[in-house]
Design a protein around this motif. Sequence first.
Motif, mmCIF file in Angstrom:
data_model
loop_
_atom_site.group_PDB
_atom_site.id
_atom_site.type_symbol
_atom_site.label_atom_id
_atom_site.label_comp_id
_atom_site.label_asym_id
_atom_site.label_seq_id
_atom_site.Cartn_x
_atom_site.Cartn_y
_atom_site.Cartn_z
ATOM 1 N N ARG A 238 0.836 -1.216 0.000
ATOM 2 C CA ARG A 238 0.000 0.000 0.000
ATOM 3 C C ARG A 238 0.863 1.256 0.000
ATOM 4 O O ARG A 238 0.555 2.238 -0.690
ATOM 5 N N THR A 239 1.950 1.209 0.774
ATOM 6 C CA THR A 239 2.838 2.367 0.843
ATOM 7 C C THR A 239 3.494 2.636 -0.506
ATOM 8 O O THR A 239 3.603 3.793 -0.948
ATOM 9 N N LEU A 240 3.925 1.563 -1.184
ATOM 10 C CA LEU A 240 4.574 1.740 -2.490
ATOM 11 C C LEU A 240 3.595 2.319 -3.504
ATOM 12 O O LEU A 240 3.967 3.210 -4.300
ATOM 13 N N ALA A 250 9.968 9.718 -9.907
ATOM 14 C CA ALA A 250 11.088 9.170 -9.135
ATOM 15 C C ALA A 250 11.603 7.888 -9.786
ATOM 16 O O ALA A 250 10.870 7.165 -10.455
ATOM 17 N N ARG A 251 12.880 7.595 -9.562
ATOM 18 C CA ARG A 251 13.502 6.407 -10.123
ATOM 19 C C ARG A 251 13.808 5.357 -9.055
ATOM 20 O O ARG A 251 14.076 4.209 -9.393
ATOM 21 N N HIS A 252 13.790 5.769 -7.811
ATOM 22 C CA HIS A 252 14.113 4.835 -6.732
ATOM 23 C C HIS A 252 13.126 5.034 -5.589
ATOM 24 O O HIS A 252 12.847 6.162 -5.178
ATOM 25 N N PHE A 253 12.597 3.908 -5.091
ATOM 26 C CA PHE A 253 11.622 3.952 -3.991
ATOM 27 C C PHE A 253 12.115 3.031 -2.879
ATOM 28 O O PHE A 253 12.666 1.952 -3.141
ATOM 29 N N ASP A 254 11.891 3.462 -1.643
ATOM 30 C CA ASP A 254 12.337 2.688 -0.491
ATOM 31 C C ASP A 254 11.172 2.546 0.481
ATOM 32 O O ASP A 254 10.706 3.524 1.064
ATOM 33 N N THR A 259 6.649 2.920 7.470
ATOM 34 C CA THR A 259 6.178 4.144 8.158
ATOM 35 C C THR A 259 7.028 5.352 7.787
ATOM 36 O O THR A 259 6.669 6.482 8.095
ATOM 37 N N ALA A 260 8.165 5.103 7.126
ATOM 38 C CA ALA A 260 9.047 6.211 6.717
ATOM 39 C C ALA A 260 9.553 5.953 5.301
ATOM 40 O O ALA A 260 10.756 5.761 5.077
ATOM 41 N N PRO A 261 8.667 5.928 4.310
ATOM 42 C CA PRO A 261 9.086 5.640 2.933
ATOM 43 C C PRO A 261 9.855 6.817 2.343
ATOM 44 O O PRO A 261 9.805 7.943 2.843
ATOM 45 N N ALA A 262 10.584 6.515 1.259
ATOM 46 C CA ALA A 262 11.359 7.579 0.604
ATOM 47 C C ALA A 262 11.422 7.305 -0.887
ATOM 48 O O ALA A 262 11.298 6.169 -1.337
ATOM 49 N N SER A 263 11.611 8.353 -1.659
ATOM 50 C CA SER A 263 11.794 8.243 -3.099
ATOM 51 C C SER A 263 12.875 9.224 -3.512
ATOM 52 O O SER A 263 13.114 10.237 -2.843
#
Length: 266
Positions: A238-240, A250-254, A259-263
């Motif tokens: 769901r987060t992704l 964005a090219r990179h997703f984490d 609870t603390a996603p990043a792109s």
Amino acid sequence: MAGPTTAERGERQQESSGPPPVRRWRPRALRLRTIIILAVVLVLLGAGSVWLLYGSQWLRVERVSVSGTRVLTRDQVLEAADVPVGSPLISVDTDAIEARLRRKLPRIDVVDVVRSWPHGIGLKVTERTPVLLVQKGRNFVEVDDEGVRFATVSKAPKGVPALQLTLSQPGSRAASLRRFGEDRLVREAVRVAGDIPAAVARVTRSVKVRSYDDISLELSDGRTVEWGSSEKGATKARTLTALMKAAPDARHFDVGVPTAPASSGS
């Protein structure tokens, strides 16, 4: 006064004792005869049933049907099943047929062997579905959603991502391999593949496993996703999905920590 004569006493005794009893033998004889007849009839019916099921030519295997196959052919299933055509239908060992099919054709996940009276045997097959591919030389080993490596094919099925195990590096990755074993890490990758959102799964080129908690995705357009471990897979999915909508360039997703996603990248 004189008492009763001998003749009178005899008449009184006869009157007091009543008529002689009648023997009731006819109903008992009829019941016994009925029981004997019924027993004979049951024996004949039983013998006739046994002959009909095992000795006659009426209830024998004449045809075998196959259903549910996708990759396997009907001839492959029939050859592996080895159904004894011509045998009495009642005597066919369906459990043995099921065991032969699963042993000879690992692609089969579930098989149901049913008698179709009066002359048929039905083989209802459910094949395993690959969720990952492991490259082996020029071939590919298919892995299902339980981590079972069930078939080797020369051509990679479309839409199935490749599994890349990069576990030979020293340090924590080697320790992860020693601790969990390759089979366990493959199952973790399978769990991740099962949790990937459908829209992302369609464009996932490979699932890379570096260690138990370092699993990532490479998409067909070059984008990457750091997934982490297989834990909290539904939350990460769901987060992704939300992260890709919020940062479409964005090219990179984490989502390793959902609870603390990043792109990053554009």
